[in-house]
Design a protein around this motif. Sequence first.
Motif, PDB file in Angstrom:
ATOM      1  N   THR A 132       0.854  -1.189   0.000  1.00 28.01           N
ATOM      2  CA  THR A 132       0.000   0.000   0.000  1.00 28.01           C
ATOM      3  C   THR A 132       0.894   1.246   0.000  1.00 28.01           C
ATOM      4  O   THR A 132       2.037   1.198   0.497  1.00 28.01           O
ATOM      5  CB  THR A 132      -0.913   0.043   1.233  1.00 28.01           C
ATOM      6  OG1 THR A 132      -0.088   0.197   2.401  1.00 28.01           O
ATOM      7  CG2 THR A 132      -1.772  -1.206   1.340  1.00 28.01           C
ATOM      8  N   PRO A 133       0.392   2.346  -0.529  1.00 28.08           N
ATOM      9  CA  PRO A 133       1.180   3.585  -0.491  1.00 28.08           C
ATOM     10  C   PRO A 133       1.558   3.991   0.939  1.00 28.08           C
ATOM     11  O   PRO A 133       2.648   4.522   1.161  1.00 28.08           O
ATOM     12  CB  PRO A 133       0.242   4.624  -1.124  1.00 28.08           C
ATOM     13  CG  PRO A 133      -0.640   3.833  -2.025  1.00 28.08           C
ATOM     14  CD  PRO A 133      -0.843   2.521  -1.315  1.00 28.08           C
ATOM     15  N   GLU A 134       0.689   3.705   1.878  1.00 30.09           N
ATOM     16  CA  GLU A 134       0.977   4.039   3.275  1.00 30.09           C
ATOM     17  C   GLU A 134       2.168   3.235   3.800  1.00 30.09           C
ATOM     18  O   GLU A 134       3.042   3.770   4.478  1.00 30.09           O
ATOM     19  CB  GLU A 134      -0.263   3.799   4.156  1.00 30.09           C
ATOM     20  CG  GLU A 134      -1.396   4.774   3.901  1.00 30.09           C
ATOM     21  CD  GLU A 134      -2.184   4.518   2.611  1.00 30.09           C
ATOM     22  OE1 GLU A 134      -2.107   3.398   2.048  1.00 30.09           O
ATOM     23  OE2 GLU A 134      -2.861   5.454   2.153  1.00 30.09           O
ATOM     24  N   ASN A 135       2.203   1.919   3.494  1.00 35.15           N
ATOM     25  CA  ASN A 135       3.323   1.083   3.941  1.00 35.15           C
ATOM     26  C   ASN A 135       4.627   1.518   3.286  1.00 35.15           C
ATOM     27  O   ASN A 135       5.675   1.554   3.931  1.00 35.15           O
ATOM     28  CB  ASN A 135       3.055  -0.388   3.631  1.00 35.15           C
ATOM     29  CG  ASN A 135       1.981  -0.983   4.512  1.00 35.15           C
ATOM     30  OD1 ASN A 135       1.593  -0.406   5.521  1.00 35.15           O
ATOM     31  ND2 ASN A 135       1.471  -2.131   4.119  1.00 35.15           N
ATOM     32  N   ALA A 175       5.327   4.504   2.152  1.00 36.87           N
ATOM     33  CA  ALA A 175       5.701   5.794   2.742  1.00 36.87           C
ATOM     34  C   ALA A 175       6.379   5.601   4.089  1.00 36.87           C
ATOM     35  O   ALA A 175       7.409   6.229   4.372  1.00 36.87           O
ATOM     36  CB  ALA A 175       4.466   6.677   2.876  1.00 36.87           C
ATOM     37  N   ASP A 176       5.813   4.728   4.925  1.00 36.69           N
ATOM     38  CA  ASP A 176       6.415   4.463   6.233  1.00 36.69           C
ATOM     39  C   ASP A 176       7.818   3.885   6.077  1.00 36.69           C
ATOM     40  O   ASP A 176       8.751   4.291   6.770  1.00 36.69           O
ATOM     41  CB  ASP A 176       5.553   3.480   7.037  1.00 36.69           C
ATOM     42  CG  ASP A 176       4.280   4.112   7.561  1.00 36.69           C
ATOM     43  OD1 ASP A 176       4.198   5.363   7.589  1.00 36.69           O
ATOM     44  OD2 ASP A 176       3.354   3.358   7.921  1.00 36.69           O
ATOM     45  N   GLU A 221       5.846  11.112   3.070  1.00 39.74           N
ATOM     46  CA  GLU A 221       4.410  11.200   3.302  1.00 39.74           C
ATOM     47  C   GLU A 221       3.663  10.353   2.283  1.00 39.74           C
ATOM     48  O   GLU A 221       4.050  10.274   1.107  1.00 39.74           O
ATOM     49  CB  GLU A 221       3.963  12.658   3.215  1.00 39.74           C
ATOM     50  CG  GLU A 221       4.601  13.507   4.305  1.00 39.74           C
ATOM     51  CD  GLU A 221       4.447  14.989   4.037  1.00 39.74           C
ATOM     52  OE1 GLU A 221       4.432  15.390   2.863  1.00 39.74           O
ATOM     53  OE2 GLU A 221       4.342  15.740   5.018  1.00 39.74           O
ATOM     54  N   SER A 222       2.584   9.718   2.718  1.00 37.51           N
ATOM     55  CA  SER A 222       1.855   8.785   1.850  1.00 37.51           C
ATOM     56  C   SER A 222       1.230   9.471   0.641  1.00 37.51           C
ATOM     57  O   SER A 222       1.143   8.874  -0.438  1.00 37.51           O
ATOM     58  CB  SER A 222       0.792   8.025   2.641  1.00 37.51           C
ATOM     59  OG  SER A 222      -0.153   8.922   3.186  1.00 37.51           O
ATOM     60  N   HIS A 223       0.816  10.736   0.775  1.00 33.56           N
ATOM     61  CA  HIS A 223       0.219  11.418  -0.377  1.00 33.56           C
ATOM     62  C   HIS A 223       1.239  11.594  -1.505  1.00 33.56           C
ATOM     63  O   HIS A 223       0.887  11.592  -2.684  1.00 33.56           O
ATOM     64  CB  HIS A 223      -0.419  12.756   0.022  1.00 33.56           C
ATOM     65  CG  HIS A 223       0.554  13.857   0.302  1.00 33.56           C
ATOM     66  ND1 HIS A 223       1.113  14.047   1.541  1.00 33.56           N
ATOM     67  CD2 HIS A 223       1.064  14.810  -0.508  1.00 33.56           C
ATOM     68  CE1 HIS A 223       1.937  15.081   1.488  1.00 33.56           C
ATOM     69  NE2 HIS A 223       1.930  15.560   0.250  1.00 33.56           N
ATOM     70  N   VAL A 263       3.660   9.388  -2.200  1.00 29.76           N
ATOM     71  CA  VAL A 263       3.766   8.077  -2.856  1.00 29.76           C
ATOM     72  C   VAL A 263       2.590   7.871  -3.794  1.00 29.76           C
ATOM     73  O   VAL A 263       2.766   7.419  -4.929  1.00 29.76           O
ATOM     74  CB  VAL A 263       3.852   6.929  -1.811  1.00 29.76           C
ATOM     75  CG1 VAL A 263       3.830   5.576  -2.492  1.00 29.76           C
ATOM     76  CG2 VAL A 263       5.095   7.092  -0.953  1.00 29.76           C
ATOM     77  N   ARG A 264       1.385   8.230  -3.354  1.00 34.12           N
ATOM     78  CA  ARG A 264       0.206   8.107  -4.225  1.00 34.12           C
ATOM     79  C   ARG A 264       0.348   8.993  -5.467  1.00 34.12           C
ATOM     80  O   ARG A 264       0.025   8.579  -6.577  1.00 34.12           O
ATOM     81  CB  ARG A 264      -1.073   8.461  -3.462  1.00 34.12           C
ATOM     82  CG  ARG A 264      -1.547   7.349  -2.530  1.00 34.12           C
ATOM     83  CD  ARG A 264      -2.948   7.624  -1.988  1.00 34.12           C
ATOM     84  NE  ARG A 264      -3.011   8.824  -1.152  1.00 34.12           N
ATOM     85  CZ  ARG A 264      -2.699   8.851   0.144  1.00 34.12           C
ATOM     86  NH1 ARG A 264      -2.332   7.749   0.753  1.00 34.12           N
ATOM     87  NH2 ARG A 264      -2.783   9.970   0.823  1.00 34.12           N
TER      88      ARG A 264
END
Length: 116
Positions: free
Chosen positions: A23-26, A28-29, A34-36, A38-39
């Motif tokens: 996921t973009p959140e993973n 990013a972490d 920041e996850s936005h 990566v998206r």
Amino acid sequence: MGRKTTTKAFRERAVSMVLAGQTPENVADELGVESHKVRRWFNNAINKSASVNPGIFGVSMSSTPITKPLGGDKNDIDREKRKLEQENKHLRELVHLSTQWISAYIAMQTEHRTGN
């Protein structure tokens, strides 16, 4: 504090990780961004890959429009018909490839979420 910049290779790595099923959140972490972002990198990469090479199958998608009225020279009509048939064939191939990619992506996401 100044603006943090990233290299093209770094952004491509993030996009590859998302394509691999994370996921973009993973992502990013893991990468410390920041996850936005990566998206956005992922969406830009997908949009760019779809528009970079529209003539990849040898057909220019920006073909010259037909300027002669219907009922013109039979050779012109036959030539235009063959051209449209070829473009339709290539579009069907693209739809088929896109469907395969989406199916594989969904399968990877399902496996990732279920932990298989």
